[in-house]
Design a protein around this motif. Structure first.
Motif, PDB file in Angstrom:
ATOM      1  N   GLY A  94      57.534  18.359 -12.695  1.00 12.25           N
ATOM      2  CA  GLY A  94      57.086  17.068 -12.231  1.00 12.25           C
ATOM      3  C   GLY A  94      57.792  15.949 -12.945  1.00 12.25           C
ATOM      4  O   GLY A  94      58.580  16.151 -13.854  1.00 12.25           O
ATOM      5  N   GLY A  95      57.463  14.738 -12.579  1.00  8.36           N
ATOM      6  CA  GLY A  95      58.156  13.596 -13.138  1.00  8.36           C
ATOM      7  C   GLY A  95      57.510  13.021 -14.362  1.00  8.36           C
ATOM      8  O   GLY A  95      58.059  12.139 -14.990  1.00  8.36           O
ATOM      9  N   ASP A  96      56.270  13.475 -14.739  1.00 10.80           N
ATOM     10  CA  ASP A  96      55.601  12.865 -15.882  1.00 10.80           C
ATOM     11  C   ASP A  96      55.985  13.563 -17.142  1.00 10.80           C
ATOM     12  O   ASP A  96      55.173  14.086 -17.858  1.00 10.80           O
ATOM     13  N   ALA A  97      57.273  13.563 -17.510  1.00  9.11           N
ATOM     14  CA  ALA A  97      57.749  14.322 -18.663  1.00  9.11           C
ATOM     15  C   ALA A  97      57.258  13.696 -19.936  1.00  9.11           C
ATOM     16  O   ALA A  97      56.900  12.545 -19.972  1.00  9.11           O
ATOM     17  N   GLY A 125      50.576  17.800 -19.290  1.00 13.09           N
ATOM     18  CA  GLY A 125      50.477  19.163 -19.796  1.00 13.09           C
ATOM     19  C   GLY A 125      49.852  19.185 -21.178  1.00 13.09           C
ATOM     20  O   GLY A 125      49.059  20.070 -21.518  1.00 13.09           O
ATOM     21  N   MET A 126      50.212  18.200 -21.993  1.00  9.00           N
ATOM     22  CA  MET A 126      49.620  18.088 -23.317  1.00  9.00           C
ATOM     23  C   MET A 126      48.131  17.798 -23.217  1.00  9.00           C
ATOM     24  O   MET A 126      47.316  18.359 -23.971  1.00  9.00           O
ATOM     25  N   ALA A 127      47.741  16.921 -22.305  1.00  3.86           N
ATOM     26  CA  ALA A 127      46.322  16.591 -22.140  1.00  3.86           C
ATOM     27  C   ALA A 127      45.536  17.823 -21.689  1.00  3.86           C
ATOM     28  O   ALA A 127      44.418  18.061 -22.165  1.00  3.86           O
ATOM     29  N   ASP A 128      46.103  18.615 -20.779  1.00  7.32           N
ATOM     30  CA  ASP A 128      45.430  19.835 -20.326  1.00  7.32           C
ATOM     31  C   ASP A 128      45.236  20.816 -21.477  1.00  7.32           C
ATOM     32  O   ASP A 128      44.184  21.446 -21.619  1.00  7.32           O
ATOM     33  N   ALA A 129      46.265  20.961 -22.322  1.00  6.11           N
ATOM     34  CA  ALA A 129      46.165  21.886 -23.445  1.00  6.11           C
ATOM     35  C   ALA A 129      45.143  21.400 -24.468  1.00  6.11           C
ATOM     36  O   ALA A 129      44.373  22.189 -25.016  1.00  6.11           O
ATOM     37  N   ALA A 130      45.142  20.088 -24.744  1.00  5.77           N
ATOM     38  CA  ALA A 130      44.203  19.546 -25.725  1.00  5.77           C
ATOM     39  C   ALA A 130      42.768  19.615 -25.239  1.00  5.77           C
ATOM     40  O   ALA A 130      41.829  19.620 -26.047  1.00  5.77           O
ATOM     41  N   ALA A 131      42.582  19.697 -23.919  1.00  7.57           N
ATOM     42  CA  ALA A 131      41.230  19.833 -23.391  1.00  7.57           C
ATOM     43  C   ALA A 131      40.630  21.192 -23.727  1.00  7.57           C
ATOM     44  O   ALA A 131      39.410  21.359 -23.620  1.00  7.57           O
ATOM     45  N   GLY A 132      41.460  22.160 -24.131  1.00  7.40           N
ATOM     46  CA  GLY A 132      40.928  23.460 -24.540  1.00  7.40           C
ATOM     47  C   GLY A 132      40.054  23.338 -25.773  1.00  7.40           C
ATOM     48  O   GLY A 132      38.867  23.677 -25.749  1.00  7.40           O
ATOM     49  N   PRO A 133      40.596  22.847 -26.901  1.00  3.32           N
ATOM     50  CA  PRO A 133      39.764  22.673 -28.088  1.00  3.32           C
ATOM     51  C   PRO A 133      38.793  21.498 -27.990  1.00  3.32           C
ATOM     52  O   PRO A 133      37.823  21.435 -28.732  1.00  3.32           O
ATOM     53  N   PHE A 134      39.047  20.561 -27.046  1.00  2.30           N
ATOM     54  CA  PHE A 134      38.165  19.400 -26.901  1.00  2.30           C
ATOM     55  C   PHE A 134      37.774  19.229 -25.427  1.00  2.30           C
ATOM     56  O   PHE A 134      38.198  18.273 -24.771  1.00  2.30           O
ATOM     57  N   PRO A 135      36.980  20.118 -24.883  1.00  5.21           N
ATOM     58  CA  PRO A 135      36.670  20.058 -23.445  1.00  5.21           C
ATOM     59  C   PRO A 135      35.911  18.798 -23.044  1.00  5.21           C
ATOM     60  O   PRO A 135      36.073  18.307 -21.915  1.00  5.21           O
ATOM     61  N   ASP A 136      35.103  18.230 -23.940  1.00  3.51           N
ATOM     62  CA  ASP A 136      34.342  17.036 -23.587  1.00  3.51           C
ATOM     63  C   ASP A 136      35.188  15.767 -23.657  1.00  3.51           C
ATOM     64  O   ASP A 136      34.708  14.687 -23.320  1.00  3.51           O
ATOM     65  N   ALA A 171      39.202  11.601 -21.100  1.00  5.60           N
ATOM     66  CA  ALA A 171      39.866  10.594 -21.925  1.00  5.60           C
ATOM     67  C   ALA A 171      41.310  10.997 -22.204  1.00  5.60           C
ATOM     68  O   ALA A 171      42.215  10.137 -22.228  1.00  5.60           O
ATOM     69  N   LEU A 172      41.559  12.282 -22.419  1.00  5.51           N
ATOM     70  CA  LEU A 172      42.925  12.748 -22.649  1.00  5.51           C
ATOM     71  C   LEU A 172      43.787  12.543 -21.412  1.00  5.51           C
ATOM     72  O   LEU A 172      44.946  12.119 -21.510  1.00  5.51           O
ATOM     73  N   GLU A 173      43.237  12.842 -20.249  1.00  6.41           N
ATOM     74  CA  GLU A 173      43.992  12.663 -19.009  1.00  6.41           C
ATOM     75  C   GLU A 173      44.303  11.189 -18.779  1.00  6.41           C
ATOM     76  O   GLU A 173      45.414  10.823 -18.360  1.00  6.41           O
ATOM     77  N   SER A 174      43.335  10.308 -19.070  1.00 10.23           N
ATOM     78  CA  SER A 174      43.557   8.874 -18.907  1.00 10.23           C
ATOM     79  C   SER A 174      44.635   8.373 -19.873  1.00 10.23           C
ATOM     80  O   SER A 174      45.502   7.570 -19.493  1.00 10.23           O
ATOM     81  N   ALA A 175      44.608   8.861 -21.113  1.00  4.64           N
ATOM     82  CA  ALA A 175      45.622   8.456 -22.094  1.00  4.64           C
ATOM     83  C   ALA A 175      47.004   8.933 -21.669  1.00  4.64           C
ATOM     84  O   ALA A 175      48.003   8.217 -21.848  1.00  4.64           O
ATOM     85  N   ALA A 176      47.090  10.135 -21.093  1.00  4.07           N
ATOM     86  CA  ALA A 176      48.376  10.638 -20.612  1.00  4.07           C
ATOM     87  C   ALA A 176      48.903   9.760 -19.475  1.00  4.07           C
ATOM     88  O   ALA A 176      50.110   9.485 -19.394  1.00  4.07           O
ATOM     89  N   SER A 177      48.019   9.315 -18.600  1.00  5.66           N
ATOM     90  CA  SER A 177      48.443   8.430 -17.504  1.00  5.66           C
ATOM     91  C   SER A 177      48.940   7.093 -18.045  1.00  5.66           C
ATOM     92  O   SER A 177      49.936   6.540 -17.554  1.00  5.66           O
ATOM     93  N   ASP A 178      48.258   6.569 -19.065  1.00 14.69           N
ATOM     94  CA  ASP A 178      48.718   5.313 -19.675  1.00 14.69           C
ATOM     95  C   ASP A 178      50.100   5.499 -20.302  1.00 14.69           C
ATOM     96  O   ASP A 178      50.956   4.611 -20.203  1.00 14.69           O
ATOM     97  N   ARG A 206      51.761   9.369 -28.733  1.00 13.29           N
ATOM     98  CA  ARG A 206      52.581  10.331 -29.471  1.00 13.29           C
ATOM     99  C   ARG A 206      51.884  10.747 -30.772  1.00 13.29           C
ATOM    100  O   ARG A 206      51.961  11.901 -31.184  1.00 13.29           O
ATOM    101  N   ALA A 207      51.221   9.795 -31.423  1.00 11.48           N
ATOM    102  CA  ALA A 207      50.495  10.118 -32.658  1.00 11.48           C
ATOM    103  C   ALA A 207      49.385  11.128 -32.378  1.00 11.48           C
ATOM    104  O   ALA A 207      49.135  12.036 -33.189  1.00 11.48           O
ATOM    105  N   ILE A 208      48.712  10.989 -31.236  1.00  7.67           N
ATOM    106  CA  ILE A 208      47.670  11.958 -30.866  1.00  7.67           C
ATOM    107  C   ILE A 208      48.272  13.344 -30.723  1.00  7.67           C
ATOM    108  O   ILE A 208      47.753  14.337 -31.261  1.00  7.67           O
ATOM    109  N   VAL A 209      49.386  13.422 -30.002  1.00  5.47           N
ATOM    110  CA  VAL A 209      50.024  14.713 -29.768  1.00  5.47           C
ATOM    111  C   VAL A 209      50.467  15.352 -31.086  1.00  5.47           C
ATOM    112  O   VAL A 209      50.174  16.516 -31.371  1.00  5.47           O
TER     113      VAL A 209
END
Length: 227
Positions: free
Chosen positions: A224-227, A157-168, A172-179, A135-138
């Protein structure tokens, strides 16, 4: 002596100096005269206008193109001074009231979420620590105006959006969202290793420079269910 008509007492038509001065002051004190007095803005505008006029005094022999060029240079100099003093204007739409994260009414800022995550980690509550750190990241990305969240935005959805300004950092963003989803919605206990990964990602994002032109990414609500 017999008076045959009404007596009319007229004010003296030839007052002395003090009386005349009193009449003038009484007249000028009337509201219509007070309303006609120049305001502070009027005086300022007059001063600016006089200053510009003073710039061109004695320049009557200059042709009109030269005068126009001088005027442009003066305006450009004033704009440059204003930019040096006040900085570049922000044309980006400023964020309004904080948007709750993940539809649970959480309006805490990034600093408060970091403190909560650290406290949970100190207590060994790794599930809460992982959740609060994500949540602090978001919230940090929202506060930096790198992403905008909407009601219904999911962690992925947040991880996908954050990948725009931080594509590399997309992986890691997707993994953090899964956690985050695992500890919040699947009741997983969380681990210290997960918490450290999310914490390192937050520090990495804080130090990284976002990709040029990617600061207006939107975290749109996803089904989806990952709200």
């Amino acid at each position: 002596m017999v008076l045959t008509g009404p007596v009319r007492f007229e004010p003296p038509l030839d007052p002395d100096a003090p009386e005349a001065r009193r009449w003038v002051l009484d007249e000028l004190a009337k509201p219509e005269y007070r309303a006609a007095e120049p305001t502070a803005f009027d005086l300022f505008a007059q001063a600016v206008r006089d200053w510009f006029v003073g710039l061109f005094e004695g320049a009557g022999g200059l042709p009109m193109p030269a005068l126009a060029l001088i005027a442009v240079l003066v305006v450009a100099a004033l704009v440059a001074i204003a930019l040096l003093v006040f900085g570049l204007p922000r044309f980006r739409r400023r964020a309004g009231a904080p948007v709750p994260l993940f539809d649970d009414g959480d309006l805490r800022d990034a600093a408060a979420l970091r403190r909560s995550a650290a406290a949970a980690a100190a207590a060994g509550d790794w599930a809460l620590a992982v959740e609060e750190r994500f949540r602090a990241i978001v919230r940090s990305l929202v506060e930096r105006e790198l992403v905008r969240v909407h009601p219904g935005t999911t962690a992925h959805g947040m991880a996908d959006a954050a990948a725009g300004p931080f594509p590399d950092r997309a992986g890691a963003l997707e993994s953090a969202a899964s956690d985050f989803d695992a500890v919040r919605y699947l009741s997983r206990p969380g681990t210290e290793a997960q918490y450290r990964r999310v914490t390192e990602l937050e520090a990495d994002l804080a130090a990284a420079r976002p990709a040029t032109g990617a600061s207006d990414e939107l975290a749109a609500p996803l089904a989806g269910g990952d709200a």
